[in-house]
Design a protein around this motif. Structure first.
Motif, PDB file in Angstrom:
ATOM      1  N   THR A 172       0.800  -1.465   0.088  1.00  0.00           N
ATOM      2  CA  THR A 172       0.056   0.069   0.027  1.00  0.00           C
ATOM      3  C   THR A 172       0.814   1.131   0.066  1.00  0.00           C
ATOM      4  O   THR A 172       0.603   2.162  -0.816  1.00  0.00           O
ATOM      5  CB  THR A 172      -0.909  -0.078   1.320  1.00  0.00           C
ATOM      6  N   ARG A 173       1.977   1.115   0.817  1.00  0.00           N
ATOM      7  CA  ARG A 173       2.715   2.395   1.022  1.00  0.00           C
ATOM      8  C   ARG A 173       3.610   2.464  -0.250  1.00  0.00           C
ATOM      9  O   ARG A 173       3.859   3.660  -0.973  1.00  0.00           O
ATOM     10  CB  ARG A 173       3.742   2.351   1.989  1.00  0.00           C
ATOM     11  N   GLN A 174       4.131   1.432  -0.877  1.00  0.00           N
ATOM     12  CA  GLN A 174       4.706   1.536  -2.341  1.00  0.00           C
ATOM     13  C   GLN A 174       3.863   1.906  -3.218  1.00  0.00           C
ATOM     14  O   GLN A 174       4.313   2.527  -4.374  1.00  0.00           O
ATOM     15  CB  GLN A 174       5.396   0.151  -2.586  1.00  0.00           C
ATOM     16  N   SER A 175       2.693   1.681  -3.555  1.00  0.00           N
ATOM     17  CA  SER A 175       1.855   2.251  -4.534  1.00  0.00           C
ATOM     18  C   SER A 175       1.768   3.411  -4.630  1.00  0.00           C
ATOM     19  O   SER A 175       1.762   3.976  -5.856  1.00  0.00           O
ATOM     20  CB  SER A 175       0.432   1.377  -4.523  1.00  0.00           C
ATOM     21  N   GLY A 176       1.765   4.213  -3.521  1.00  0.00           N
ATOM     22  CA  GLY A 176       1.696   5.570  -3.509  1.00  0.00           C
ATOM     23  C   GLY A 176       3.076   6.269  -3.957  1.00  0.00           C
ATOM     24  O   GLY A 176       3.187   7.353  -4.777  1.00  0.00           O
ATOM     25  N   ASN A 177       4.278   5.578  -3.792  1.00  0.00           N
ATOM     26  CA  ASN A 177       5.573   6.036  -4.200  1.00  0.00           C
ATOM     27  C   ASN A 177       5.824   5.711  -5.731  1.00  0.00           C
ATOM     28  O   ASN A 177       6.515   6.376  -6.301  1.00  0.00           O
ATOM     29  CB  ASN A 177       6.607   5.462  -3.415  1.00  0.00           C
ATOM     30  N   ARG A 178       5.229   4.549  -6.064  1.00  0.00           N
ATOM     31  CA  ARG A 178       5.481   4.163  -7.537  1.00  0.00           C
ATOM     32  C   ARG A 178       4.963   5.196  -8.534  1.00  0.00           C
ATOM     33  O   ARG A 178       5.301   5.271  -9.633  1.00  0.00           O
ATOM     34  CB  ARG A 178       5.005   2.777  -7.687  1.00  0.00           C
ATOM     35  N   ALA A 179       3.765   5.685  -8.046  1.00  0.00           N
ATOM     36  CA  ALA A 179       2.931   6.621  -9.022  1.00  0.00           C
ATOM     37  C   ALA A 179       3.987   7.914  -9.437  1.00  0.00           C
ATOM     38  O   ALA A 179       3.783   8.418 -10.347  1.00  0.00           O
ATOM     39  CB  ALA A 179       1.626   7.023  -8.342  1.00  0.00           C
ATOM     40  N   ALA A 180       4.842   8.340  -8.395  1.00  0.00           N
ATOM     41  CA  ALA A 180       5.695   9.235  -8.709  1.00  0.00           C
ATOM     42  C   ALA A 180       7.032   9.082  -9.144  1.00  0.00           C
ATOM     43  O   ALA A 180       7.749   9.734  -9.789  1.00  0.00           O
ATOM     44  CB  ALA A 180       5.936   9.963  -7.273  1.00  0.00           C
ATOM     45  N   SER A 181       7.394   7.689  -9.222  1.00  0.00           N
ATOM     46  CA  SER A 181       8.724   7.133  -9.649  1.00  0.00           C
ATOM     47  C   SER A 181       8.543   6.690 -11.112  1.00  0.00           C
ATOM     48  O   SER A 181       7.479   6.814 -11.620  1.00  0.00           O
ATOM     49  CB  SER A 181       9.174   6.058  -8.765  1.00  0.00           C
ATOM     50  N   LYS A 182       9.564   6.341 -11.720  1.00  0.00           N
ATOM     51  CA  LYS A 182       9.858   5.657 -13.129  1.00  0.00           C
ATOM     52  C   LYS A 182       8.826   4.301 -13.097  1.00  0.00           C
ATOM     53  O   LYS A 182       8.851   3.482 -12.352  1.00  0.00           O
ATOM     54  CB  LYS A 182      11.063   5.585 -13.521  1.00  0.00           C
ATOM     55  N   PRO A 183       8.007   4.291 -14.023  1.00  0.00           N
ATOM     56  CA  PRO A 183       7.065   3.267 -14.022  1.00  0.00           C
ATOM     57  C   PRO A 183       7.647   1.806 -14.514  1.00  0.00           C
ATOM     58  O   PRO A 183       7.307   0.651 -14.364  1.00  0.00           O
ATOM     59  CB  PRO A 183       6.301   3.635 -15.104  1.00  0.00           C
ATOM     60  N   GLY A 184       8.795   1.798 -15.009  1.00  0.00           N
ATOM     61  CA  GLY A 184       9.626   0.568 -15.608  1.00  0.00           C
ATOM     62  C   GLY A 184      10.274  -0.186 -14.497  1.00  0.00           C
ATOM     63  O   GLY A 184      10.586  -1.368 -14.741  1.00  0.00           O
ATOM     64  N   LYS A 185      10.647   0.338 -13.352  1.00  0.00           N
ATOM     65  CA  LYS A 185      11.458  -0.254 -12.291  1.00  0.00           C
ATOM     66  C   LYS A 185      10.759  -0.689 -11.409  1.00  0.00           C
ATOM     67  O   LYS A 185       9.989  -0.273 -10.666  1.00  0.00           O
ATOM     68  CB  LYS A 185      12.601   0.807 -11.705  1.00  0.00           C
ATOM     69  N   ASP A 186      11.027  -2.275 -10.949  1.00  0.00           N
ATOM     70  CA  ASP A 186      10.524  -2.912  -9.784  1.00  0.00           C
ATOM     71  C   ASP A 186      11.426  -2.861  -8.541  1.00  0.00           C
ATOM     72  O   ASP A 186      12.629  -3.148  -9.079  1.00  0.00           O
ATOM     73  CB  ASP A 186      10.059  -4.256 -10.201  1.00  0.00           C
ATOM     74  N   LYS A 187      10.980  -2.313  -7.563  1.00  0.00           N
ATOM     75  CA  LYS A 187      11.795  -2.249  -6.543  1.00  0.00           C
ATOM     76  C   LYS A 187      11.840  -3.545  -5.600  1.00  0.00           C
ATOM     77  O   LYS A 187      10.887  -4.515  -5.552  1.00  0.00           O
ATOM     78  CB  LYS A 187      11.728  -1.114  -5.769  1.00  0.00           C
ATOM     79  N   LYS A 188      12.779  -3.930  -4.841  1.00  0.00           N
ATOM     80  CA  LYS A 188      12.575  -5.033  -3.847  1.00  0.00           C
ATOM     81  C   LYS A 188      11.935  -4.612  -2.690  1.00  0.00           C
ATOM     82  O   LYS A 188      11.794  -3.481  -2.349  1.00  0.00           O
ATOM     83  CB  LYS A 188      14.042  -5.360  -3.297  1.00  0.00           C
TER      84      LYS A 188
END
Length: 140
Positions: free
Chosen positions: A99-115
């Motif tokens: 849930t927390r990462q879904s908010g952060n991913r909207a602002a970051s680059k869409p192609g990169k998956d984080k651990k």
């Protein structure tokens, strides 16, 4: 309409026409026998189960609380309950992280998956659901 008002009157819990059957003693005995059989089957399957939490750890904490039992199946049952509790907390913490990462991913680059990293914030939120309140120690 008198027919519907009569049926409503019959549904009144204070009505003397209310028919409630009490469970008979044979029904209660059958339920108890079924529960005992299910418990015996569970304990028999516990013989083949190897818990993730070592027996020495379970025995230590059971002895610390004053629980004394020689039946290894009961100890394995406690290990299974502890394992489920830990797994539920980890699953909840993972959901908080997503849930927390879904908010952060909207602002970051869409192609990169984080651990996925378990943070104290996620763990604290998950443990709060179970009545365990922890906080991060102050930084000096």
């Amino acid at each position: 309409n008198t027919k519907s008002s009569a049926s409503i009157a019959n549904m009144n819990p204070d009505s003397t026409n209310d028919i409630r059957s009490e469970p008979s003693t044979t029904d209660n005995n059958n339920v108890e026998v079924d529960k005992e059989r299910e418990m015996a089957e569970l304990l028999m399957t516990m013989d083949n189960y190897t818990p993730i939490i070592p027996d020495a750890v379970i025995e230590h904490y059971l002895n610390k609380t004053g629980f004394d039992c020689d039946d290894a199946r009961i100890k394995k049952l406690f290990a299974l309950a502890a394992q489920k509790f830990i797994a539920d907390i980890a699953t909840d913490a993972f959901q908080y992280n997503k849930t927390r990462q879904s908010g952060n991913r909207a602002a970051s680059k869409p192609g990169k998956d984080k651990k996925v990293v378990l943070t104290m914030e996620d763990l604290s939120n998950a443990l709060t659901e179970y009545g365990i309140h922890i906080k991060k120690p102050d930084y000096y």
